[in-house]
Design a protein around this motif. Structure first.
Motif, PDB file in Angstrom:
ATOM      1  N   LYS A  25       0.815  -1.204   0.000  1.00 10.97           N
ATOM      2  CA  LYS A  25       0.000   0.000   0.000  1.00 10.97           C
ATOM      3  C   LYS A  25       0.852   1.258   0.000  1.00 10.97           C
ATOM      4  N   PHE A  26       2.178   1.099   0.127  1.00 14.19           N
ATOM      5  CA  PHE A  26       3.041   2.266   0.134  1.00 14.19           C
ATOM      6  C   PHE A  26       4.296   2.012  -0.689  1.00 14.19           C
ATOM      7  N   ARG A  27       4.897   3.099  -1.135  1.00 12.12           N
ATOM      8  CA  ARG A  27       6.111   3.023  -1.940  1.00 12.12           C
ATOM      9  C   ARG A  27       7.356   3.129  -1.063  1.00 12.12           C
ATOM     10  N   TYR A  28       7.272   3.926   0.002  1.00 14.56           N
ATOM     11  CA  TYR A  28       8.390   4.106   0.919  1.00 14.56           C
ATOM     12  C   TYR A  28       8.006   3.556   2.288  1.00 14.56           C
ATOM     13  N   HIS A  29       8.950   2.962   2.984  1.00 14.36           N
ATOM     14  CA  HIS A  29       8.684   2.516   4.339  1.00 14.36           C
ATOM     15  C   HIS A  29       8.678   3.717   5.282  1.00 14.36           C
ATOM     16  N   ILE A  30       9.620   4.630   5.076  1.00 15.40           N
ATOM     17  CA  ILE A  30       9.812   5.752   5.996  1.00 15.40           C
ATOM     18  C   ILE A  30      10.026   7.038   5.205  1.00 15.40           C
ATOM     19  N   CYS A  31       9.389   8.106   5.669  1.00 15.35           N
ATOM     20  CA  CYS A  31       9.587   9.439   5.119  1.00 15.35           C
ATOM     21  C   CYS A  31      10.171  10.291   6.242  1.00 15.35           C
ATOM     22  N   VAL A  32      11.283  10.986   5.982  1.00 18.18           N
ATOM     23  CA  VAL A  32      11.951  11.798   6.994  1.00 18.18           C
ATOM     24  C   VAL A  32      11.709  13.270   6.692  1.00 18.18           C
ATOM     25  N   LEU A  33      11.177  13.990   7.691  1.00 17.89           N
ATOM     26  CA  LEU A  33      10.861  15.411   7.549  1.00 17.89           C
ATOM     27  C   LEU A  33      11.668  16.243   8.531  1.00 17.89           C
ATOM     28  N   GLY A  34      11.848  17.505   8.198  1.00 20.88           N
ATOM     29  CA  GLY A  34      12.518  18.444   9.089  1.00 20.88           C
ATOM     30  C   GLY A  34      12.797  19.732   8.347  1.00 20.88           C
ATOM     31  N   VAL A  35      13.275  20.737   9.075  1.00 20.83           N
ATOM     32  CA  VAL A  35      13.623  22.016   8.479  1.00 20.83           C
ATOM     33  C   VAL A  35      14.993  21.865   7.821  1.00 20.83           C
ATOM     34  N   ALA A  36      15.055  22.090   6.518  1.00 16.65           N
ATOM     35  CA  ALA A  36      16.263  21.808   5.733  1.00 16.65           C
ATOM     36  C   ALA A  36      17.513  22.480   6.280  1.00 16.65           C
ATOM     37  N   SER A  37      17.403  23.749   6.624  1.00 16.27           N
ATOM     38  CA  SER A  37      18.592  24.478   7.062  1.00 16.27           C
ATOM     39  C   SER A  37      19.098  24.010   8.420  1.00 16.27           C
ATOM     40  N   GLU A  38      18.273  23.323   9.174  1.00 17.41           N
ATOM     41  CA  GLU A  38      18.651  22.914  10.527  1.00 17.41           C
ATOM     42  C   GLU A  38      19.041  21.443  10.650  1.00 17.41           C
ATOM     43  N   ILE A  39      18.490  20.582   9.820  1.00 17.99           N
ATOM     44  CA  ILE A  39      18.611  19.156  10.115  1.00 17.99           C
ATOM     45  C   ILE A  39      18.972  18.279   8.925  1.00 17.99           C
ATOM     46  N   ALA A  40      19.222  18.830   7.763  1.00 19.73           N
ATOM     47  CA  ALA A  40      19.447  18.016   6.563  1.00 19.73           C
ATOM     48  C   ALA A  40      20.574  17.010   6.736  1.00 19.73           C
TER      49      ALA A  40
END
Length: 167
Positions: A25-40
């Protein structure tokens, strides 16, 4: 999913077999989010460490959305096609519209959300979790924030938890 067409065994033409396929039912197991300038950098490290930690035959597919500029339609599609979402809590994460939109997409699709934090005060994105969670959305305000450590011997519990949740 059961294929309706039957095919013949190559060695014995009298035996018919059915192919059973599982539909993800999904293409990715995990999606990682965050503020790019702080945590990339931390998010990319986390995804590499997580892939290495997984069993060879069960490598997770991970989409890291905080290492580039947000793209509304593409990001929503990726979040919708994920089994779970990991959000890195940073000082400005709750003010970031891209993170808020992706979290709302996850909620709308009943996708579980795990909150994590950069625990090393020397690195970018570190925050006092208790203070940062004061501004969090009400549905995640009382959720535990799991620390991500850079040292491998300190990562085991978090990585095992994330892999278990991701399936």
């Amino acid at each position: 999913l059961l294929l309706s067409n039957k095919y013949c065994n190559a060695y014995n033409q009298n035996i018919q077999e059915e192919a059973r396929l599982s539909k993800l039912k999904f293409r990715y197991h995990i999606c990682v989010l965050g503020v790019a300038s702080e945590i990339a950098d931390t998010a990319i490290t986390f995804s590499h460490v997580l892939r290495e930690r997984a069993q060879t035959s069960r490598k997770p597919r991970i989409a890291v959305l905080c290492d580039r500029e947000p793209e509304i339609e593409a990001d929503d599609a990726i979040v919708s096609a994920s089994g779970m979402v990991c959000v890195f809590v940073t000082p400005s994460v709750w003010k970031d519209s891209a993170v808020a939109r992706c979290m709302q997409t996850a909620r709308d699709n009943n996708i579980s959300i795990i909150l994590m934090s950069q625990s090393d005060p020397r690195l970018n994105g570190n925050c006092i979790v208790k203070d940062t969670m004061q501004g969090a959305p009400t549905d995640v305000k009382n959720q535990d924030v799991l620390p991500f450590y850079r040292r491998s011997y300190e990562q085991s519990a978090l990585l095992d938890h994330v892999l278990k949740q991701a399936g």
